[in-house]
Enzyme design. Structure first.
Site, PDB file in Angstrom:
ATOM      1  N   LYS A  83      51.635  10.401-106.241  1.00 34.03           N
ATOM      2  CA  LYS A  83      52.776  11.309-106.099  1.00 34.03           C
ATOM      3  C   LYS A  83      52.855  12.225-107.323  1.00 34.03           C
ATOM      4  CE  LYS A  83      56.529   8.906-108.346  1.00 34.03           C
ATOM      5  NZ  LYS A  83      57.761   8.194-108.379  1.00 34.03           N
TER       6      LYS A  83
ATOM      7  N   LYS B 199      57.284   1.331-114.409  1.00 34.37           N
ATOM      8  CA  LYS B 199      57.723   1.936-115.669  1.00 34.37           C
ATOM      9  C   LYS B 199      57.570   0.979-116.834  1.00 34.37           C
ATOM     10  CE  LYS B 199      60.992   5.397-114.016  1.00 34.37           C
ATOM     11  NZ  LYS B 199      62.309   6.003-114.216  1.00 34.37           N
TER      12      LYS B 199
ATOM     13  N   LYS C 159      56.229  13.419-113.479  1.00 25.45           N
ATOM     14  CA  LYS C 159      56.197  13.833-114.880  1.00 25.45           C
ATOM     15  C   LYS C 159      55.177  13.039-115.679  1.00 25.45           C
ATOM     16  CE  LYS C 159      60.511  13.016-114.104  1.00 25.45           C
ATOM     17  NZ  LYS C 159      61.945  13.005-113.818  1.00 25.45           N
TER      18      LYS C 159
HETATM   19  P1  TYM Z   1      64.353  11.369-110.248  1.00 21.49           P
HETATM   20  O1  TYM Z   1      65.120  12.132-111.283  1.00 21.49           O
HETATM   21  O2  TYM Z   1      63.118  10.657-110.691  1.00 21.49           O
HETATM   22  O3  TYM Z   1      63.956  12.310-109.061  1.00 21.49           O
HETATM   23  C1  TYM Z   1      64.909  13.150-108.403  1.00 21.49           C
HETATM   24  C2  TYM Z   1      64.564  13.233-106.925  1.00 21.49           C
HETATM   25  O4  TYM Z   1      63.251  13.778-106.728  1.00 21.49           O
HETATM   26  C3  TYM Z   1      62.524  12.971-105.824  1.00 21.49           C
HETATM   27  N1  TYM Z   1      61.076  13.049-106.127  1.00 21.49           N
HETATM   28  C4  TYM Z   1      60.121  13.361-105.224  1.00 21.49           C
HETATM   29  N2  TYM Z   1      60.185  13.661-103.916  1.00 21.49           N
HETATM   30  C5  TYM Z   1      59.033  13.946-103.275  1.00 21.49           C
HETATM   31  N3  TYM Z   1      57.821  13.953-103.892  1.00 21.49           N
HETATM   32  C6  TYM Z   1      57.705  13.655-105.211  1.00 21.49           C
HETATM   33  N4  TYM Z   1      56.508  13.665-105.811  1.00 21.49           N
HETATM   34  C7  TYM Z   1      58.896  13.335-105.938  1.00 21.49           C
HETATM   35  N5  TYM Z   1      59.149  13.006-107.229  1.00 21.49           N
HETATM   36  C8  TYM Z   1      60.488  12.834-107.330  1.00 21.49           C
HETATM   37  C9  TYM Z   1      63.075  11.572-106.039  1.00 21.49           C
HETATM   38  O5  TYM Z   1      62.818  10.741-104.931  1.00 21.49           O
HETATM   39  C10 TYM Z   1      64.545  11.850-106.243  1.00 21.49           C
HETATM   40  O6  TYM Z   1      65.219  11.939-105.001  1.00 21.49           O
HETATM   41  N6  TYM Z   1      66.930   7.112-109.779  1.00 21.49           N
HETATM   42  C11 TYM Z   1      66.913   8.523-109.405  1.00 21.49           C
HETATM   43  C12 TYM Z   1      68.175   9.272-109.810  1.00 21.49           C
HETATM   44  C13 TYM Z   1      69.435   8.669-109.315  1.00 21.49           C
HETATM   45  C14 TYM Z   1      69.910   8.631-107.966  1.00 21.49           C
HETATM   46  C15 TYM Z   1      71.166   7.982-108.023  1.00 21.49           C
HETATM   47  C16 TYM Z   1      69.397   9.089-106.756  1.00 21.49           C
HETATM   48  C17 TYM Z   1      70.373   8.064-110.084  1.00 21.49           C
HETATM   49  N7  TYM Z   1      71.396   7.651-109.312  1.00 21.49           N
HETATM   50  C18 TYM Z   1      71.911   7.758-106.856  1.00 21.49           C
HETATM   51  C19 TYM Z   1      70.155   8.862-105.593  1.00 21.49           C
HETATM   52  C20 TYM Z   1      71.383   8.202-105.650  1.00 21.49           C
HETATM   53  C21 TYM Z   1      65.748   9.178-110.092  1.00 21.49           C
HETATM   54  O7  TYM Z   1      65.323   8.772-111.143  1.00 21.49           O
HETATM   55  O8  TYM Z   1      65.316  10.336-109.497  1.00 21.49           O
END
Ligand code: TYM
Length: 332
Positions: free
Chosen positions: A195, A112, A198
């Site tokens: 993957k 990022k 966005k």
């Molecule tokens: P975020 O908002 O980027 O994504 C949310 C969830 O979607 C999953 N994900 C995917 N899974 C499979 N294939 C893909 N292409 C794909 N893109 C996204 C992510 O793995 C995620 O599970 N840091 C985290 C949010 C967060 C969090 C937490 C998660 C904040 N605190 C505590 C777990 C526990 C995030 O930015 O996810």
């Protein structure tokens, strides 16, 4: 009941298919068997520049999508991270337990910050995984249902939980990642080695759940496959076709082997057209339900307020123990 915690950033507006298949779908299943806490990670959403009005709107939109996907506030605790101040408070304690080099090794930060330019990357973006650690540990979660890209953050959580427990006294449950192998990484439809995300190179590879279903159908129909014609699940050799089979199989509940048999001798065109239809059929009621929930922001807000109250009860207890263990003078 074992406990799970997970979060999703409300930044993007519409969830994409990777968010749903990789994470949210598991959340819905786990609320039946676990004491489940799910949060909108709005503190995480300001680690990159955001528009205030958009963030507020997108937080409601994210809540509406989670309900539309099947989260039931009677069966799980759904809340907004910023409504529970203990996240930021425990985040600070965790910052003070993390090595600078250790934080520097987080690959998501590296990706990022490269994208935003090293000078424009904030300290918040750097400490982002440590706040995530606090999110998880506050609830004494046993498992964290996420996609593959979050595995390293769960590893950090384990390390810091163990470190705190060893340095002070057993305090935190050491959680494990709950990653479903088949859908851990959903790939970009135009670049099936990247993957779905966005920040994809081309919007044609990204399936947003709230887009016009017709737009998404087109994306499935023009998905990149390969020059071969055999429909076979082989993620190494045939990443494009395999990704389509994964999506098809998960949305319909049909096994991969069954799909391979069903499409034997048929071309990729047939698979893509059918998958486009499967997706449209699935996403249409999802979009309708999202709009319904959005149409009643008062109910949505009061549901989130109730969730925050339930979450806070748990979070406050953990934080009080932590404050005591690290030696803060009690505020009498
Ligand atoms: P975020 O908002 O980027 O994504 C949310 C969830 O979607 C999953 N994900 C995917 N899974 C499979 N294939 C893909 N292409 C794909 N893109 C996204 C992510 O793995 C995620 O599970 N840091 C985290 C949010 C967060 C969090 C937490 C998660 C904040 N605190 C505590 C777990 C526990 C995030 O930015 O996810």
């Amino acid at each position: 009941r074992p406990r799970v915690l997970s979060g999703i950033q409300p930044t993007a507006g519409s969830f994409h298919l990777g968010n749903y298949l990789g994470a949210v779908r598991q959340w819905v299943a786990l609320q039946e068997t676990h004491d489940a806490f799910y949060m909108l990670a709005d503190l995480h959403a300001i680690t990159v520049p955001q528009d205030p009005a958009e963030l507020r709107a997108n937080s409601r939109l994210a809540a509406a999508q989670l309900l539309a996907a099947g989260l039931d506030p009677e069966r799980c605790t759904l809340f907004v991270q910023s409504h529970v101040p203990e996240h930021a408070q425990l985040g600070w304690v965790m910052n003070c337990l993390t090595g600078f080099g250790e934080a520097s090794r987080m690959t998501q930060f590296k990706d990022k910050s490269a994208r935003h330019g090293a000078d424009r990357a904030t300290v918040g973006l750097f400490t982002y995984p440590i706040l995530q650690v606090a999110d998880i540990l506050l609830y004494q979660a046993d498992a964290v249902p996420v996609g593959e890209d979050q595995r390293q953050h769960v590893e950090l959580t384990r390390d810091l939980a163990e470190r705190f427990n060893a340095r002070y006294a057993p305090t935190f449950t050491v959680p494990g990642a709950h990653i479903v192998k088949e859908t851990a990484k959903i790939y970009d439809l135009q670049d099936p080695t990247a993957k779905m995300s966005k920040s994809a190179a081309s919007p044609k590879g990204l399936v947003n759940l709230l887009d016009e279903p017709k737009t998404s159908a087109k994306k499935f129909k023009s998905a990149v496959t390969d020059t071969d014609t055999v429909i076979r699940y082989d993620p190494e050799g045939k990443p494009g076709v395999s990704n389509l089979l994964t999506v098809y199989s998960t949305l319909t509940g049909t096994g991969i082997a069954e799909l391979e048999a069903q499409y034997e001798g048929k071309g990729y065109g047939a698979l893509k057209t059918d998958l486009a239809e499967v997706f449209v059929e699935w996403v249409t009621p999802f979009r309708d339900r999202t709009q319904e929930y959005l149409g009643d922001p008062e109910t949505l807000d009061s549901l989130l307020a109730k969730g925050a109250e339930k979450a806070r009860a748990v979070a406050a207890e953990t934080l009080a123990t932590v404050y005591d263990r690290v030696g803060f003078l009690p505020a009498k």
